[in-house]
Design an enzyme around this catalytic site. Structure first.
Site, PDB file in Angstrom:
ATOM      1  N   HIS A 260      30.977  38.710  43.384  1.00 56.77           N
ATOM      2  CA  HIS A 260      32.038  38.406  44.338  1.00 56.77           C
ATOM      3  C   HIS A 260      32.717  37.118  43.916  1.00 56.77           C
ATOM      4  O   HIS A 260      32.055  36.155  43.514  1.00 56.77           O
ATOM      5  CB  HIS A 260      31.478  38.261  45.758  1.00 56.77           C
ATOM      6  CG  HIS A 260      32.538  38.282  46.822  1.00 56.77           C
ATOM      7  ND1 HIS A 260      33.356  37.203  47.072  1.00 56.77           N
ATOM      8  CD2 HIS A 260      32.916  39.264  47.683  1.00 56.77           C
ATOM      9  CE1 HIS A 260      34.187  37.515  48.053  1.00 56.77           C
ATOM     10  NE2 HIS A 260      33.938  38.745  48.445  1.00 56.77           N
ATOM     11  N   GLU A 316      30.689  45.481  49.483  1.00 59.15           N
ATOM     12  CA  GLU A 316      31.180  46.829  49.209  1.00 59.15           C
ATOM     13  C   GLU A 316      30.067  47.740  48.672  1.00 59.15           C
ATOM     14  O   GLU A 316      30.137  48.953  48.806  1.00 59.15           O
ATOM     15  CB  GLU A 316      32.299  46.800  48.150  1.00 59.15           C
ATOM     16  CG  GLU A 316      33.288  45.646  48.247  1.00 59.15           C
ATOM     17  CD  GLU A 316      34.119  45.676  49.489  1.00 59.15           C
ATOM     18  OE1 GLU A 316      34.081  46.691  50.195  1.00 59.15           O
ATOM     19  OE2 GLU A 316      34.788  44.676  49.784  1.00 59.15           O
TER      20      GLU A 316
END
Length: 374
Positions: A260, A316
């Site tokens: 991320h 996700e």
């Protein structure tokens, strides 16, 4: 003449472009909070309580939570005109394109009924309509008519009833609540910032949310959730994960859902979602997909450790397994993301509107043929 600075160096990463009191992403520490409350605490609360907190900066008591749930359930129903527009859309359209296109066409109220301010209530109508649009498009793809909602005192129970035609059990509603709370807000992410740019022109709220949804659709933003689960489906089994990861790294192919941009340690949302997915995924297909995702993460960590680096799954990565176990197909995952993140979009719209200023950055003109590396 001084050599031109490479265009690639003009990057907004890390550049402070505004202030917000809505959420705080502490990437180095792996922490996320909404209105000063840690996500680990928020995920234990009712969905309506957290939505109210994000939107208005205060806790909602039981009466306010019930009022919000009933408002959202009532407005989730599509009008005859809205159903008519959906019927005329090509069935191959991705749900995110449907949402982006339909949001500006929703007729919004011109008077407030909850005493929250007209623009806030218009935003809540749009939030409710997203759930109705997702459920209706899901059924339209299968040649089925839209359904009425179920319970009118729980927004996500109402949504799952519209989706599948039966009232869900409490565990399904609880895990959907938690998943949607985890992805409700995340500071100046790409979709939120796109919405603030749109809002800075004094565009109406439906245009702002449509702009944010369009940005969220990208594979490097919200679309990574669909890509991550479809990656697991393509790999096929946990024992094939290591070879897949090695091949991706050799070919410099991005592994969707890993790493991320903001977090330098584990994404706190993924840390919460992983055990939820493990508890929920019981049927063989869901378990195989989840085990494959876990194997991919482990293989990534092993390979990166060889390079003296660390990498972790982001939010996700595991939420696709949760949605899959709830009977939601992968191409609807990002639409579910939008259904949660819309509360953050509305909150930022309301916050920015209080001291709005046109966002107008400058570009450095580069004559044709003078780009670095040409």
């Amino acid at each position: 003449m001084t050599a031109s600075k490479p265009l690639e160096s003009f990057d907004l990463a890390g550049v402070v472009v505004g202030e917000t009191a809505i959420s705080n992403v502490e990437g180095d520490l792996g922490r996320l909070s909404y209105r000063g409350v840690d996500i680990n605490e928020l995920v234990q609360r009712p969905f309506a309580n957290v939505a109210w907190l994000v939107l208005f900066g205060s806790d909602a008591d039981a009466a306010r939570q019930l009022q919000l749930n009933r408002f959202l359930c009532a407005h989730a129903a599509l009008t005859q005109e809205e159903r008519g527009i959906l019927k005329r859309l090509p069935r191959h359209l991705h749900p995110m394109l449907v949402l982006q296109g339909m949001v500006p066409l929703i007729e919004l109220p011109t008077e407030e009924t909850l005493g929250l301010g007209l623009e806030a209530e218009q935003g809540l109508v749009l939030a409710a309509k997203l759930s109705g649009l997702i459920a209706a498009w899901y059924r339209a793809e299968q040649g089925l008519a839209p359904l009425g909602g179920g319970p009118d005192d729980n927004f996500h129970a109402n949504f799952l009833t519209r989706l599948h035609g039966q009232v869900p059990d409490g565990d399904a509603v609880k895990i959907l609540d938690a998943t949607q709370i985890l992805q409700m807000e995340h500071s100046f992410n790409a979709g939120t910032f796109a919405g603030r740019v749109c809002a800075s022109t004094l565009a109406p709220i439906q245009s702002v949310i449509s702009a944010s949804i369009g940005t969220l659709y990208g594979r490097l933003h919200g679309g990574a959730d669909q890509a991550a689960l479809e990656m697991a489906q393509a790999i096929g089994a946990p024992e094939k994960a290591a070879a897949y990861v090695a091949r991706c790294l050799a070919e410099k192919t991005k592994i969707m859902g890993m790493g991320h941009r903001e977090y330098r340690t584990v994404d706190p949302r993924a840390k919460l979602l992983k055990p939820m997915a493990m508890a929920l995924c019981h049927d063989p297909d869901s378990r195989r997909l989840l085990d494959t995702l876990i194997a991919v993460e482990q293989a990534c960590q092993t390979e990166f450790a060889k390079r003296d680096k660390e990498i972790w799954a982001n939010v996700e990565f595991y939420k696709g397994a949760v949605f899959h176990s709830l009977g939601i197909p992968s191409h609807f995952f990002t639409a579910m993301f939008a259904m949660a993140r819309v509360y953050g979009y509305i909150a930022h719209f309301l916050e920015f509107r209080r001291d709005s200023r046109l966002i107008r950055p400058r570009a450095r003109y580069v004559a044709a043929g003078s780009h670095a590396g040409e």
